[in-house]
Design a protein around this motif. Structure first.
Motif, PDB file in Angstrom:
ATOM      1  N   ASP A  73      36.721 -30.250  -6.369  1.00  0.00           N
ATOM      2  CA  ASP A  73      35.273 -30.386  -6.514  1.00  0.00           C
ATOM      3  C   ASP A  73      34.609 -30.518  -5.148  1.00  0.00           C
ATOM      4  O   ASP A  73      33.579 -29.883  -4.877  1.00  0.00           O
ATOM      5  N   VAL A  74      35.195 -31.322  -4.261  1.00  0.00           N
ATOM      6  CA  VAL A  74      34.631 -31.500  -2.924  1.00  0.00           C
ATOM      7  C   VAL A  74      34.721 -30.206  -2.123  1.00  0.00           C
ATOM      8  O   VAL A  74      33.775 -29.835  -1.416  1.00  0.00           O
ATOM      9  N   ALA A  75      35.837 -29.491  -2.238  1.00  0.00           N
ATOM     10  CA  ALA A  75      35.997 -28.245  -1.484  1.00  0.00           C
ATOM     11  C   ALA A  75      34.977 -27.194  -1.925  1.00  0.00           C
ATOM     12  O   ALA A  75      34.389 -26.485  -1.090  1.00  0.00           O
ATOM     13  N   GLN A  76      34.738 -27.091  -3.234  1.00  0.00           N
ATOM     14  CA  GLN A  76      33.755 -26.103  -3.684  1.00  0.00           C
ATOM     15  C   GLN A  76      32.344 -26.533  -3.284  1.00  0.00           C
ATOM     16  O   GLN A  76      31.516 -25.695  -2.922  1.00  0.00           O
ATOM     17  N   TRP A  77      32.059 -27.846  -3.300  1.00  0.00           N
ATOM     18  CA  TRP A  77      30.764 -28.331  -2.811  1.00  0.00           C
ATOM     19  C   TRP A  77      30.594 -27.980  -1.336  1.00  0.00           C
ATOM     20  O   TRP A  77      29.514 -27.572  -0.902  1.00  0.00           O
ATOM     21  N   LEU A  78      31.665 -28.119  -0.586  1.00  0.00           N
ATOM     22  CA  LEU A  78      31.622 -27.852   0.847  1.00  0.00           C
ATOM     23  C   LEU A  78      31.308 -26.384   1.116  1.00  0.00           C
ATOM     24  O   LEU A  78      30.465 -26.050   1.965  1.00  0.00           O
ATOM     25  N   LEU A  79      31.960 -25.488   0.382  1.00  0.00           N
ATOM     26  CA  LEU A  79      31.683 -24.064   0.568  1.00  0.00           C
ATOM     27  C   LEU A  79      30.249 -23.730   0.176  1.00  0.00           C
ATOM     28  O   LEU A  79      29.590 -22.909   0.843  1.00  0.00           O
ATOM     29  N   MET A  80      29.758 -24.362  -0.883  1.00  0.00           N
ATOM     30  CA  MET A  80      28.377 -24.133  -1.283  1.00  0.00           C
ATOM     31  C   MET A  80      27.400 -24.667  -0.230  1.00  0.00           C
ATOM     32  O   MET A  80      26.320 -24.105  -0.032  1.00  0.00           O
ATOM     33  N   TYR A  81      27.778 -25.731   0.469  1.00  0.00           N
ATOM     34  CA  TYR A  81      26.932 -26.260   1.549  1.00  0.00           C
ATOM     35  C   TYR A  81      26.790 -25.207   2.651  1.00  0.00           C
ATOM     36  O   TYR A  81      25.706 -25.020   3.209  1.00  0.00           O
ATOM     37  N   PHE A  82      27.891 -24.522   2.966  1.00  0.00           N
ATOM     38  CA  PHE A  82      27.818 -23.431   3.942  1.00  0.00           C
ATOM     39  C   PHE A  82      26.856 -22.347   3.457  1.00  0.00           C
ATOM     40  O   PHE A  82      26.036 -21.836   4.233  1.00  0.00           O
ATOM     41  N   VAL A  83      26.963 -21.992   2.171  1.00  0.00           N
ATOM     42  CA  VAL A  83      26.084 -20.960   1.610  1.00  0.00           C
ATOM     43  C   VAL A  83      24.624 -21.375   1.753  1.00  0.00           C
ATOM     44  O   VAL A  83      23.764 -20.572   2.173  1.00  0.00           O
ATOM     45  N   ASP A  84      24.330 -22.634   1.437  1.00  0.00           N
ATOM     46  CA  ASP A  84      22.955 -23.128   1.492  1.00  0.00           C
ATOM     47  C   ASP A  84      22.426 -23.225   2.922  1.00  0.00           C
ATOM     48  O   ASP A  84      21.214 -23.344   3.130  1.00  0.00           O
ATOM     49  N   ASN A  85      23.327 -23.188   3.899  1.00  0.00           N
ATOM     50  CA  ASN A  85      22.917 -23.266   5.299  1.00  0.00           C
ATOM     51  C   ASN A  85      23.219 -21.959   6.035  1.00  0.00           C
ATOM     52  O   ASN A  85      23.633 -21.959   7.196  1.00  0.00           O
ATOM     53  N   ARG A  86      22.986 -20.859   5.327  1.00  0.00           N
ATOM     54  CA  ARG A  86      23.134 -19.512   5.885  1.00  0.00           C
ATOM     55  C   ARG A  86      24.533 -19.233   6.415  1.00  0.00           C
ATOM     56  O   ARG A  86      24.730 -18.442   7.335  1.00  0.00           O
ATOM     57  N   GLY A  87      25.512 -19.904   5.819  1.00  0.00           N
ATOM     58  CA  GLY A  87      26.907 -19.591   6.130  1.00  0.00           C
ATOM     59  C   GLY A  87      27.444 -20.172   7.406  1.00  0.00           C
ATOM     60  O   GLY A  87      28.587 -19.907   7.783  1.00  0.00           O
ATOM     61  N   GLU A  88      26.664 -21.016   8.106  1.00  0.00           N
ATOM     62  CA  GLU A  88      27.132 -21.540   9.390  1.00  0.00           C
ATOM     63  C   GLU A  88      26.588 -22.936   9.623  1.00  0.00           C
ATOM     64  O   GLU A  88      25.455 -23.237   9.263  1.00  0.00           O
ATOM     65  N   ILE A  89      27.414 -23.801  10.219  1.00  0.00           N
ATOM     66  CA  ILE A  89      26.981 -25.153  10.556  1.00  0.00           C
ATOM     67  C   ILE A  89      27.486 -25.515  11.948  1.00  0.00           C
ATOM     68  O   ILE A  89      28.440 -24.918  12.457  1.00  0.00           O
ATOM     69  N   LYS A  90      26.840 -26.504  12.550  1.00  0.00           N
ATOM     70  CA  LYS A  90      27.266 -26.998  13.842  1.00  0.00           C
ATOM     71  C   LYS A  90      28.302 -28.106  13.669  1.00  0.00           C
ATOM     72  O   LYS A  90      28.249 -28.872  12.711  1.00  0.00           O
ATOM     73  N   LEU A  91      29.226 -28.165  14.622  1.00  0.00           N
ATOM     74  CA  LEU A  91      30.233 -29.211  14.646  1.00  0.00           C
ATOM     75  C   LEU A  91      29.967 -30.144  15.822  1.00  0.00           C
ATOM     76  O   LEU A  91      29.234 -29.805  16.749  1.00  0.00           O
ATOM     77  N   THR A  92      30.586 -31.312  15.784  1.00  0.00           N
ATOM     78  CA  THR A  92      30.503 -32.229  16.911  1.00  0.00           C
ATOM     79  C   THR A  92      31.446 -31.751  18.012  1.00  0.00           C
ATOM     80  O   THR A  92      32.208 -30.794  17.836  1.00  0.00           O
ATOM     81  N   GLU A  93      31.417 -32.434  19.135  1.00  0.00           N
ATOM     82  CA  GLU A  93      32.289 -32.056  20.247  1.00  0.00           C
ATOM     83  C   GLU A  93      33.765 -32.189  19.884  1.00  0.00           C
ATOM     84  O   GLU A  93      34.616 -31.505  20.463  1.00  0.00           O
ATOM     85  N   LEU A  94      34.084 -33.062  18.944  1.00  0.00           N
ATOM     86  CA  LEU A  94      35.464 -33.224  18.481  1.00  0.00           C
ATOM     87  C   LEU A  94      35.784 -32.313  17.302  1.00  0.00           C
ATOM     88  O   LEU A  94      36.821 -32.461  16.656  1.00  0.00           O
ATOM     89  N   GLU A  95      34.870 -31.354  17.032  1.00  0.00           N
ATOM     90  CA  GLU A  95      35.051 -30.367  15.961  1.00  0.00           C
ATOM     91  C   GLU A  95      35.050 -30.992  14.575  1.00  0.00           C
ATOM     92  O   GLU A  95      35.665 -30.484  13.642  1.00  0.00           O
ATOM     93  N   ASN A  96      34.355 -32.128  14.431  1.00  0.00           N
ATOM     94  CA  ASN A  96      34.123 -32.731  13.123  1.00  0.00           C
ATOM     95  C   ASN A  96      32.799 -32.226  12.567  1.00  0.00           C
ATOM     96  O   ASN A  96      31.967 -31.678  13.294  1.00  0.00           O
ATOM     97  N   TYR A  97      32.589 -32.451  11.262  1.00  0.00           N
ATOM     98  CA  TYR A  97      31.308 -32.110  10.659  1.00  0.00           C
ATOM     99  C   TYR A  97      30.214 -33.021  11.217  1.00  0.00           C
ATOM    100  O   TYR A  97      30.453 -34.186  11.539  1.00  0.00           O
ATOM    101  N   ASN A  98      28.994 -32.472  11.288  1.00  0.00           N
ATOM    102  CA  ASN A  98      27.882 -33.235  11.846  1.00  0.00           C
ATOM    103  C   ASN A  98      27.338 -34.253  10.844  1.00  0.00           C
ATOM    104  O   ASN A  98      27.710 -34.260   9.667  1.00  0.00           O
ATOM    105  N   ARG A  99      26.417 -35.109  11.325  1.00  0.00           N
ATOM    106  CA  ARG A  99      25.885 -36.180  10.480  1.00  0.00           C
ATOM    107  C   ARG A  99      25.085 -35.653   9.293  1.00  0.00           C
ATOM    108  O   ARG A  99      25.078 -36.273   8.219  1.00  0.00           O
TER     109      ARG A  99
END
Length: 411
Positions: A191-217
């Motif tokens: 469920d979390v993985a599919q939510w995560l992929l949908m989050y990418f879709v809702d954000n035009r397929g791309e997101i920024k990462l932190t300097e440690l390559e973690n997800y942003n706030r």
């Protein structure tokens, strides 16, 4: 070249950098005036081909301590002195025990050798080749015979389980390929993985990462809003590293190629688009299940302070643990752990003189298997909290219909 958080660790452990040396490297970079000077090796250090120092004597001693179960070199030295005194006290015509036999926990090789010696006692062989063939036949019969402590599996089957990936154990079990897509979303990690992929879709397929390559706030905030149980007491937004399910999902989708990334950006890959557009949740479940068993380090689910390589047996024996659920689809966590320890006596023998340590090791099975893996994949329901050990011994479990559908057992 900078090592990325999801890259293999340069120490050669086979784990991802973030689950191995990342934190210690960060601490070393942040420390000032502490520890040995840069470039100056400690005594006894040797260097690998990548220039990384290693300490053979320390590594050998740590391995010895892990095998014998002693907490310190002083305890080990004291036991070896007792062993030497015992060997000196026995008659010359009596075969002295091995050190592990003296401790009351002989290893499997010693027991096999004694069994073979008893089998050949009084036999006469016409040639060395005949004797060797007898020994081979004896060992093969033993390896292929069902063993009670293995719940009917043979030594050969158990060896395959412990040394092969789950997808390469077809003679024991296969994962079903006809599971219903919709039901798979009942598993938390899916469920979390599919939510995560949908989050990418809702954000035009791309997101920024932190300097440690973690997800942003922003992503972590959206996750906490979707799964509110993860909000901190003061309402602050946690880092990805404080959200174990999200972190596991991130590792999985990146490893499986659902997303790709470079430094501070990550984007939805073709496989991720296909997974979302066609809603192939059953395939996602299989992919993440295999990834979690064969690739992800289960110790990443517990605090650093209680991680120990001794716990690796829980993950290496995952297919056997699933087999135990198959053989005993309901029962108590305590009974389940007892079956595990009967199958792997060396898992607890090093702790037999230390009850608190024994409970700690048994708690690893309860935490890593029941509280973490089975919960993430919706494999069991429980009547209590597997985290709370040793009280968890009385927690009752029952396999779910999803577990029953997942495996095609051959044994």
């Amino acid at each position: 070249m900078k090592t990325g958080r999801n890259d293999p660790c340069p120490c050669g452990s086979g784990r991802k950098y973030k689950h191995c040396c990342l934190r210690s490297d960060e601490a070393a970079r942040n420390a000032s005036g502490q520890g040995p000077a840069a470039g100056v090796p400690r005594d006894g250090a040797t260097f690998g081909v990548d220039g990384t120092p290693s300490f053979p004597a320390e590594q050998a001693m740590q391995k010895m301590l892990a095998q014998t179960g002693f907490a310190s070199t002083d305890d080990l030295d004291a036991a070896m002195r007792r062993f030497e005194e015992h060997c000196e006290s026995i008659p010359d015509d009596v075969t002295p025990p091995t050190f592990m036999e003296f401790l009351g926990r002989p290893n499997l090789a010693t027991e096999k050798q004694k069994g073979l010696a008893a089998a050949v006692a009084g036999k006469e062989f016409g040639s060395l080749a005949e004797a060797k063939q007898f020994a081979r036949d004896y060992m093969e019969r033993g390896n292929l015979s069902p063993i009670g402590d293995f719940e009917g599996l043979s030594s050969d089957q158990m060896h395959r389980i412990l040394t092969r990936d789950i997808g390469d154990n077809h003679e024991v079990a296969e994962l079903a390929d006809d599971m219903p897509d919709r039901e798979m979303l009942s598993a938390e990690l899916i469920d979390v993985a599919q939510w995560l992929l949908m989050y990418f879709v809702d954000n035009r397929g791309e997101i920024k990462l932190t300097e440690l390559e973690n997800y942003n706030r922003n992503l972590c905030r959206a996750y906490c809003e979707e799964y509110p149980g993860w909000f901190g007491r003061n309402g602050s937004v946690p880092l990805e590293t404080s959200l174990p399910v999200l972190e596991t999902a991130h590792d999985a989708v990146r490893f499986l190629g659902y997303t790709n990334g470079a430094r501070t950006k990550e984007w939805l890959a073709t496989d991720g688009v296909d997974m979302v557009s066609r809603r192939r949740w059953a395939q996602m479940y299989r992919d993440l299940f295999i990834y979690a068993v064969d690739v992800h380090d289960w110790k990443a689910w517990v605090p650093d302070s209680i991680r120990h390589e001794h716990f690796d047996i829980v993950q290496h024996a995952a297919l056997f643990l699933f087999y135990l659920l198959h053989k005993h689809p309901e029962g108590t966590v305590g009974d389940f752990i007892d079956r595990v320890t009967r199958a792997f006596p060396d898992f607890v023998r090093p702790a037999q003189d230390h009850p608190a340590t024994l409970e700690f090791l048994a708690g690893a099975v309860s935490e890593l298997f029941f509280a973490q893996f089975c919960a993430l994949f919706g494999l069991v329901t429980v009547t209590g909290h597997p985290h709370d050990f040793p009280k968890a011994r009385n927690v009752e479990y029952r396999v779910t219909p999803l577990f029953t559908k997942l495996f095609r057992w051959k044994v």
